[in-house]
Design an enzyme around this catalytic site. Structure first.
Site, mmCIF file in Angstrom:
data_model
loop_
_atom_site.group_PDB
_atom_site.id
_atom_site.type_symbol
_atom_site.label_atom_id
_atom_site.label_comp_id
_atom_site.label_asym_id
_atom_site.label_seq_id
_atom_site.Cartn_x
_atom_site.Cartn_y
_atom_site.Cartn_z
ATOM 1 N N LYS A 33 -23.238 -26.906 32.125
ATOM 2 C CA LYS A 33 -22.563 -25.604 31.935
ATOM 3 C C LYS A 33 -23.565 -24.452 31.854
ATOM 4 O O LYS A 33 -23.317 -23.370 32.357
ATOM 5 C CB LYS A 33 -21.747 -25.706 30.654
ATOM 6 C CG LYS A 33 -21.059 -24.459 30.194
ATOM 7 C CD LYS A 33 -20.148 -24.790 29.007
ATOM 8 C CE LYS A 33 -19.750 -23.572 28.227
ATOM 9 N NZ LYS A 33 -18.912 -23.890 27.049
ATOM 10 N N HIS A 74 -21.936 -28.336 11.972
ATOM 11 C CA HIS A 74 -23.059 -28.950 12.680
ATOM 12 C C HIS A 74 -22.635 -29.970 13.735
ATOM 13 O O HIS A 74 -23.158 -29.967 14.851
ATOM 14 C CB HIS A 74 -23.946 -29.632 11.637
ATOM 15 C CG HIS A 74 -25.183 -30.273 12.178
ATOM 16 N ND1 HIS A 74 -26.106 -29.578 12.930
ATOM 17 C CD2 HIS A 74 -25.664 -31.533 12.074
ATOM 18 C CE1 HIS A 74 -27.109 -30.396 13.267
ATOM 19 N NE2 HIS A 74 -26.848 -31.585 12.773
ATOM 20 N N HIS A 121 -23.963 -29.134 8.055
ATOM 21 C CA HIS A 121 -25.362 -29.413 7.707
ATOM 22 C C HIS A 121 -25.720 -28.547 6.514
ATOM 23 O O HIS A 121 -25.445 -27.336 6.515
ATOM 24 C CB HIS A 121 -26.283 -29.101 8.889
ATOM 25 C CG HIS A 121 -27.640 -29.705 8.736
ATOM 26 N ND1 HIS A 121 -28.543 -29.253 7.803
ATOM 27 C CD2 HIS A 121 -28.237 -30.729 9.381
ATOM 28 C CE1 HIS A 121 -29.644 -29.993 7.875
ATOM 29 N NE2 HIS A 121 -29.474 -30.896 8.835
ATOM 30 N N ARG A 155 -21.066 -38.698 9.599
ATOM 31 C CA ARG A 155 -22.148 -39.283 10.402
ATOM 32 C C ARG A 155 -23.457 -39.323 9.620
ATOM 33 O O ARG A 155 -23.849 -38.343 8.979
ATOM 34 C CB ARG A 155 -22.342 -38.456 11.680
ATOM 35 C CG ARG A 155 -23.483 -38.932 12.530
ATOM 36 C CD ARG A 155 -23.616 -38.109 13.786
ATOM 37 N NE ARG A 155 -23.995 -36.740 13.546
ATOM 38 C CZ ARG A 155 -25.237 -36.315 13.312
ATOM 39 N NH1 ARG A 155 -26.246 -37.169 13.261
ATOM 40 N NH2 ARG A 155 -25.477 -35.028 13.130
ATOM 41 N N ASP A 171 -15.015 -27.560 25.091
ATOM 42 C CA ASP A 171 -14.277 -27.535 26.362
ATOM 43 C C ASP A 171 -13.760 -28.927 26.738
ATOM 44 O O ASP A 171 -12.643 -29.091 27.219
ATOM 45 C CB ASP A 171 -15.173 -27.030 27.512
ATOM 46 C CG ASP A 171 -15.838 -25.711 27.184
ATOM 47 O OD1 ASP A 171 -15.190 -24.882 26.529
ATOM 48 O OD2 ASP A 171 -17.008 -25.528 27.560
ATOM 49 N N ARG A 178 -25.188 -35.866 3.669
ATOM 50 C CA ARG A 178 -25.120 -34.407 3.792
ATOM 51 C C ARG A 178 -23.795 -33.804 3.342
ATOM 52 O O ARG A 178 -23.762 -32.640 2.944
ATOM 53 C CB ARG A 178 -25.499 -33.929 5.194
ATOM 54 C CG ARG A 178 -25.008 -34.691 6.341
ATOM 55 C CD ARG A 178 -25.484 -34.067 7.629
ATOM 56 N NE ARG A 178 -26.848 -34.441 7.974
ATOM 57 C CZ ARG A 178 -27.293 -34.476 9.218
ATOM 58 N NH1 ARG A 178 -26.498 -34.173 10.221
ATOM 59 N NH2 ARG A 178 -28.534 -34.800 9.472
ATOM 60 N N GLU A 209 -34.427 -39.421 6.263
ATOM 61 C CA GLU A 209 -33.446 -38.337 6.105
ATOM 62 C C GLU A 209 -32.328 -38.795 5.179
ATOM 63 O O GLU A 209 -32.262 -39.981 4.824
ATOM 64 C CB GLU A 209 -32.888 -37.929 7.479
ATOM 65 C CG GLU A 209 -33.950 -37.277 8.342
ATOM 66 C CD GLU A 209 -33.460 -36.895 9.722
ATOM 67 O OE1 GLU A 209 -32.241 -36.897 9.955
ATOM 68 O OE2 GLU A 209 -34.319 -36.605 10.563
HETATM 69 C C1 SIN Z 1 -31.628 -32.660 11.149
HETATM 70 O O1 SIN Z 1 -32.718 -32.617 11.682
HETATM 71 O O2 SIN Z 1 -31.451 -32.456 9.960
HETATM 72 C C2 SIN Z 1 -30.422 -32.940 11.999
HETATM 73 C C3 SIN Z 1 -30.390 -34.322 12.434
HETATM 74 C C4 SIN Z 1 -28.980 -34.753 12.699
HETATM 75 O O3 SIN Z 1 -28.068 -33.939 12.763
HETATM 76 O O4 SIN Z 1 -28.753 -35.950 12.796
#
Ligand code: SIN
Length: 555
Positions: free
Chosen positions: A54, A362, A255, A397, A234, A301, A133
């Protein structure tokens, strides 16, 4: 509620026989990680593929992805542990078979990237340096240049594409709608390709034996988002118009940490920064996550986002802060060179200053419902990546499972399309007739910003039934005069698609009268066992079809 949206089958009037035609075995809509990986696979063994992008690839959600790619490859880690972390984050809604495929095949997908020359950050001994993370019990996230993983992934896959015979790349090409042949005696419709608009060549029809949607998510439905401008949902909107099942749309992931400086774009500050030991503090310097969760800043998160919203309300402020001043200054600069540069543009030096942050929309967890090979409920239509929903993410997720998803399920969808490539597909006559609009001209910018604000305020991190009812009424009202219009360029079609996404998300959020994962209803604050189910909707439905969360997903 969705009447105006449900009435529209195609966004524009057209007669297929009067438009230029192009033919291919596989049409891939979207050129991010899932689309590129699907195209490479579909073209293996000589298949003919059209890969539709796109906008510029540098402006895709994949290119903007930071943290990295989660894969259980580090010494001491295991597939089982990665599965467990993914499932715990998913809050009872993960599809076990989908998680298994994601995690197990994810390791091979990373091996393949290494063979293809993708560069990952390494430690002093040259071994891959795994980051950590939120929600991960271990260091398992592969990353590049600190937190510029998506950019390098795009470079790597984009370099492979021209080396594979049979892929034609159509850039600056907007897919308006999927073309369908109406149901045969079994009542099933079949997708035959798409009607597209190219900035220079105008409208054309691409007939395809298989069409793979890989067009990304719908973060632009929210005023605050980490997503690029192209993320207007879309693919989801066109699949819905074509009659495909869509599911789990109440689950939009927020996020916790995007840069919050007046005038800056909502630049993501990777979770990897907290993985390296950053604290989250409020305006009084209080480290509030310590009392919020046993993993403190590294909680999943959804937990961190809600804790921030709560803290902002209590302190009557606009932002909380990442504090990295206690970390080794040079080590931080080496780990996150891009971030340090970007902060410098706002006169922020992380070694000396707090970094103001705020949550933003996010990742679209729900999407076009697929099985484990990307097959949707419509024959001829596959989907992979953020536009799809396999059930792998459940209700939330796990960090850095999204690039992984694009690689694993993009490859699977491409392989499935390749198997279907032999089936013949003759063009048919399709006529779309739309009455002249009854309403006057529309200020597109105003509609888009009103709906994005309403989504952010009322279909955001915390929700209530009363507010969702109000937003639903707003969508019904906006729908009557926005879906009525006929536009002739992407700006208008994008607003119609955003409206469709917003209305579908709101309807799904109203239906789920419980709190689970990223979906938090203040009027129903607890999870309810009666809702341990996915919810799928089709155009014209008044109630969703429920799919048991522990079963293998069948479209
Ligand atoms: C991040 O870097 O915090 C995002 C990674 C993700 O969304 O999995």
């Amino acid at each position: 509620m969705l009447e105006a949206i449900d009435q529209r089958r195609y966004l524009i009037p057209f007669r297929s026989q009067l438009l230029p035609h192009v033919f291919t075995d596989t049409l891939v809509i979207g050129a991010g990680v899932a689309g590129l990986r699907a195209a490479i696979e579909a073209a293996a063994d000589g298949g003919d593929v059209i890969l539709l992008g796109k906008g510029p690839r540098s402006q895709s959600a994949t290119a903007w992805a930071q943290g990295g790619i989660a894969a259980a490859r580090a010494a001491g880690d295991s597939v089982d542990e990665h599965i467990k972390d993914t499932t715990v984050a998913g809050a009872g809604l993960c599809d076990a078979a989908a998680v298994d495929v994601l995690v197990r095949e994810g390791r091979d997908a990373v091996d393949e990237l290494l063979e293809w020359g993708m560069r990952f950050d390494r430690d002093e001994d040259g071994a891959i340096a795994y980051g950590r993370e939120g929600g991960h019990g271990r260091h398992r996230v592969l990353h590049t240049d600190g937190a510029a993983t998506g950019r390098e992934l795009m470079r790597c896959l984009s370099d492979i594409v021209p080396r594979v015979n049979g892929i034609r790349e159509f850039d600056d090409c907007f897919a308006l709608d999927l073309l369908t042949r109406d149901g045969d005696e079994s009542g099933e419709s079949r997708v035959l390709g798409a009607i597209t608009h190219h900035t220079r060549f105008g409208l054309q029809i691409i007939w395809a034996r298989s069409t793979i949607l890989a067009s990304g998510g719908a973060g632009q439905a929210y005023r605050e988002t980490t997503n690029p401008k192209v993320a207007t949902g879309d693919g989801l909107a066109m699949a819905y118009r074509a009659g495909a099942r869509v599911g789990d749309l109440e689950f939009m992931q927020f996020h916790p940490t995007t840069l919050y400086v007046a005038g800056s774009a909502r630049q993501l500050i990777s979770e990897a920064v907290r993985g390296e030991g950053a604290y989250l503090v409020d305006q009084d310097g209080h480290r509030f996550m310590v009392e919020g969760h046993e993993l403190a800043e590294l909680a999943p998160r959804d937990v961190v986002s809600r804790a921030i919203v709560d803290r902002l309300a209590r302190t009557q402020s606009e932002a909380v802060y990442l504090d990295v001043r206690h970390l080794d200054r040079d080590g931080f600069r080496r780990r996150f060179p891009g971030l340090v540069r970007e902060l410098a543009a706002f006169d922020l030096d992380p070694a000396r200053h707090l970094i103001p942050v705020h949550p933003s929309a996010h990742y679209t967890i729900g999407g076009v419902w697929t099985d484990l090979e990307g097959q949707t409920s419509l024959r001829g239509l596959l989907a992979a990546g953020e536009v799809s929903c396999t059930g792998a993410h459940g209700a939330n997720r796990l960090a850095s499972n999204s690039l992984l998803e694009g690689l694993v399920f993009g490859r699977r969808a491409g392989r499935r399309a390749r198997r279907q490539a032999g089936q013949s597909q003759a063009p048919i006559k399709i006529v779309s007739e739309i009455p002249e609009p009854e309403h006057a001209d529309l200020d597109l910018f105003d509609v888009a910003s009103s709906l994005r604000s309403a989504m952010w305020r009322h279909v955001g991190i915390v929700r209530t039934g009363r507010r969702l009812d109000d937003v639903q009424d707003m969508f019904a009202f906006w729908g009557r005069y926005t879906m009525d219009m006929i536009f002739d360029e992407p700006a208008g079609w994008e607003v119609q698609n955003l409206l469709t996404n917003g209305a579908l998300m709101t309807r799904a959020a109203r239906w789920r009268t419980e709190s689970r994962g990223v979906h938090c209803r203040l009027d129903h604050p607890e999870p309810d066992a009666a809702f341990t189910t996915h919810a799928c909707w089709r155009r014209g439905d008044h109630a969703p079809v429920r799919v048991n969360a522990t079963e293998t997903v069948t479209p």
